[in-house]
Design a protein around this motif. Structure first.
Motif, short mmCIF file in Angstrom:
data_model
loop_
_atom_site.label_atom_id
_atom_site.label_comp_id
_atom_site.label_asym_id
_atom_site.label_seq_id
_atom_site.Cartn_x
_atom_site.Cartn_y
_atom_site.Cartn_z
N GLN A 152 0.83 -1.19 0.00
CA GLN A 152 0.00 0.00 0.00
C GLN A 152 0.87 1.25 0.00
O GLN A 152 1.93 1.27 0.61
N TYR A 153 0.38 2.30 -0.66
CA TYR A 153 1.15 3.53 -0.83
C TYR A 153 0.52 4.67 -0.05
O TYR A 153 -0.70 4.72 0.14
N LEU A 154 1.37 5.60 0.37
CA LEU A 154 0.92 6.81 1.05
C LEU A 154 1.31 8.02 0.22
O LEU A 154 2.49 8.22 -0.07
N ARG A 155 0.33 8.83 -0.15
CA ARG A 155 0.63 10.10 -0.80
C ARG A 155 1.09 11.11 0.25
O ARG A 155 1.00 10.84 1.45
N ASN A 156 1.57 12.26 -0.20
CA ASN A 156 2.17 13.23 0.72
C ASN A 156 1.24 13.61 1.87
O ASN A 156 1.65 13.61 3.03
N ALA A 157 -0.02 13.92 1.56
CA ALA A 157 -0.95 14.33 2.60
C ALA A 157 -1.20 13.20 3.59
O ALA A 157 -1.28 13.42 4.81
N GLU A 158 -1.33 11.98 3.09
CA GLU A 158 -1.56 10.82 3.96
C GLU A 158 -0.34 10.56 4.84
O GLU A 158 -0.47 10.23 6.02
N PHE A 159 0.84 10.70 4.24
CA PHE A 159 2.08 10.50 5.00
C PHE A 159 2.21 11.54 6.11
O PHE A 159 2.53 11.20 7.26
N GLU A 160 1.95 12.80 5.78
CA GLU A 160 2.05 13.86 6.79
C GLU A 160 1.04 13.66 7.92
O GLU A 160 1.34 13.89 9.09
N ALA A 161 -0.18 13.23 7.57
CA ALA A 161 -1.20 12.98 8.59
C ALA A 161 -0.79 11.83 9.50
O ALA A 161 -0.99 11.88 10.73
N LEU A 162 -0.21 10.80 8.91
CA LEU A 162 0.24 9.66 9.71
C LEU A 162 1.36 10.06 10.65
O LEU A 162 1.38 9.69 11.83
N MET A 163 2.31 10.86 10.15
CA MET A 163 3.43 11.30 10.98
C MET A 163 2.97 12.20 12.12
O MET A 163 3.60 12.26 13.19
N ALA A 164 1.86 12.94 11.91
CA ALA A 164 1.34 13.85 12.94
C ALA A 164 0.42 13.14 13.94
O ALA A 164 0.07 13.72 14.97
N SER A 165 0.05 11.91 13.65
CA SER A 165 -0.86 11.16 14.52
C SER A 165 -0.10 10.60 15.72
O SER A 165 1.13 10.56 15.74
N PRO A 166 -0.85 10.15 16.74
CA PRO A 166 -0.19 9.56 17.93
C PRO A 166 0.37 8.16 17.66
O PRO A 166 1.07 7.60 18.51
N GLU A 167 0.08 7.63 16.49
CA GLU A 167 0.57 6.29 16.15
C GLU A 167 2.10 6.29 16.05
O GLU A 167 2.71 7.28 15.61
N LYS A 168 2.72 5.19 16.48
CA LYS A 168 4.17 5.07 16.38
C LYS A 168 4.53 4.73 14.94
O LYS A 168 4.12 3.71 14.41
N VAL A 169 5.32 5.60 14.32
CA VAL A 169 5.68 5.45 12.91
C VAL A 169 7.19 5.51 12.77
O VAL A 169 7.85 6.36 13.37
N VAL A 170 7.73 4.61 11.98
CA VAL A 170 9.17 4.58 11.71
C VAL A 170 9.38 4.65 10.21
O VAL A 170 8.79 3.88 9.45
N LEU A 171 10.21 5.60 9.79
CA LEU A 171 10.57 5.74 8.39
C LEU A 171 11.77 4.83 8.11
O LEU A 171 12.81 4.95 8.76
N VAL A 172 11.61 3.92 7.15
CA VAL A 172 12.64 2.92 6.86
C VAL A 172 13.26 3.22 5.50
O VAL A 172 12.55 3.39 4.51
N ASP A 173 14.58 3.25 5.45
CA ASP A 173 15.31 3.47 4.21
C ASP A 173 16.12 2.22 3.91
O ASP A 173 17.03 1.87 4.67
N VAL A 174 15.80 1.53 2.81
CA VAL A 174 16.45 0.26 2.50
C VAL A 174 17.60 0.43 1.51
O VAL A 174 18.12 -0.56 0.99
N ARG A 175 17.99 1.66 1.25
CA ARG A 175 19.17 1.88 0.42
C ARG A 175 20.44 1.66 1.24
O ARG A 175 20.39 1.52 2.47
N LEU A 176 21.58 1.64 0.57
CA LEU A 176 22.85 1.57 1.28
C LEU A 176 23.12 2.89 1.98
O LEU A 176 22.73 3.96 1.50
N PRO A 177 23.79 2.86 3.14
CA PRO A 177 24.07 4.11 3.86
C PRO A 177 24.74 5.18 3.01
O PRO A 177 24.45 6.37 3.15
#
Length: 342
Positions: A257-282
């Motif tokens: 499932q995908y999150l558009r910008n507005a959905e992503f920002e709303a999720l990040m502002a919610s009380p839900e615990k959210v972790v941004l994961v980056d699977v690229r090389l450091p």
């Protein structure tokens, strides 16, 4: 403006993340890289332009200008030129040559494809369910009991099982071959399969044994890459297979499932615990971005899954491209909630 010449393959390993690729994948990528000679005073790219190509500076110097026309002077060879010039999308900087330069030019989408292929090839294929339990259960029950299939809507499951096609296999038969284009998803109905891979010296080593109810082939379909391993029959058996279009519609689409910008920002502002994961090389991630992200290269994701928490929502970064899509799919396999940033 640009004068193109033949590429020296030995140059590629001077740059990151190209130096992380296996010899085979680096050789494949080399056919899609151009070596360019550009004269002094030319603009390579402009701020706010779409960033479709990566430029690696081999020789010469470039000024990178920000919105205030402040210049960062870059000379090659140096530590500053180990990575591509301005990888942001769109460009945040304007690049102007301050001498005659030699560069490598590589399409971002091509690199994304090969990095996904290369890192997916690093997986150790693991069992989806308990090996002993599988022996006493119907293959369909075992499949539905997996974490991944519990994410699939019932309506999709009904369609899914009508789309499967049966085929037999004999001992020693290769069902999928490493390096071939993937267009089919397989589930083992009866019998055993082994998963093997070639290393850079040509040695074949065994990764895993797969049993009834377990599946393979999905990584090549999601990442749109070649097979990262060979899967062969150990015994007589029966396989159920699903074509790429049906797989994407009935399995990948409801799971990833995908999150558009507005959905992503709303999720990040919610009380839900959210972790941004980056699977690229450091080395591909800007230093300023690293503190806000959980950095786990795609090839390490399976071994790091024990770090994940059930009460957390994981969002895979848009910069990860196909690797993020495949990462979200794999996280779902282990029963966690994951989205891909659109």
């Amino acid at each position: 403006m640009f004068q193109e010449s033949d590429i020296d393959i030995n140059l590629l390993k001077r740059f990151s993340p190209l130096d992380s690729l296996s010899n085979g994948n680096l050789n494949e990528l080399s056919h899609h890289i151009k070596q360019l000679h550009v004269s002094k005073g030319k603009i390579l790219f402009k701020r706010n332009q779409p960033n479709k190509d990566l430029f690696f500076l081999i020789e010469g110097s470039v000024d990178l200008l920000d919105e205030h026309f402040q210049a960062q002077h870059i000379c090659a060879p140096s530590d500053q030129t180990q990575c591509a010039l301005d990888t942001h999308e769109p460009h945040r900087l304007t690049a102007v040559t301050t001498s005659d330069v030699i560069l490598l030019c590589l399409g971002k989408d091509r690199l994304d494809l090969v990095m996904t292929w290369d890192q997916a090839g690093g997986y150790l294929v693991e069992d989806i369910a308990d090996k002993d339990a599988l022996a006493d259960h119907d293959w369909m029950s075992a499949l539905l009991g997996s974490q991944l299939f519990q994410k699939v809507p019932p309506a999709n499951l009904q369609q899914l099982f009508t789309k499967f096609t049966e085929r037999s296999g004999t001992p020693g038969e290769a069902i999928v071959k490493e390096g071939e284009k993937g267009d089919t998803f397989f589930v083992i109905q009866k019998g055993l399969c082994k998963v093997t891979r070639l290393n850079d010296t040509g040695h074949v080593y065994e990764l895993a044994t797969l049993r009834p109810g377990q599946f393979f082939g999905e990584e090549a379909l999601i990442g749109d890459t070649a097979r990262n391993a060979t899967v062969s029959m150990v015994s007589d058996g029966i396989l159920m297979h699903l074509g790429k279009d049906d797989f994407k519609k009935l399995l990948e689409a409801p799971v990833v499932q995908y999150l558009r910008n507005a959905e992503f920002e709303a999720l990040m502002a919610s009380p839900e615990k959210v972790v941004l994961v980056d699977v690229r090389l450091p080395v591909e991630i800007l230093p300023a971005d690293r503190p806000s992200r959980l950095v786990i290269p795609l090839a390490d994701l399976r071994t790091r899954i024990s770090d994940f928490e059930a009460d957390t929502t994981y969002v895979l970064t848009r910069e990860g491209g196909r690797r993020s899509v495949l990462g979200a799919y794999l996280i779902h396999q282990f029963g966690f909630k994951a989205f891909v940033q659109k």
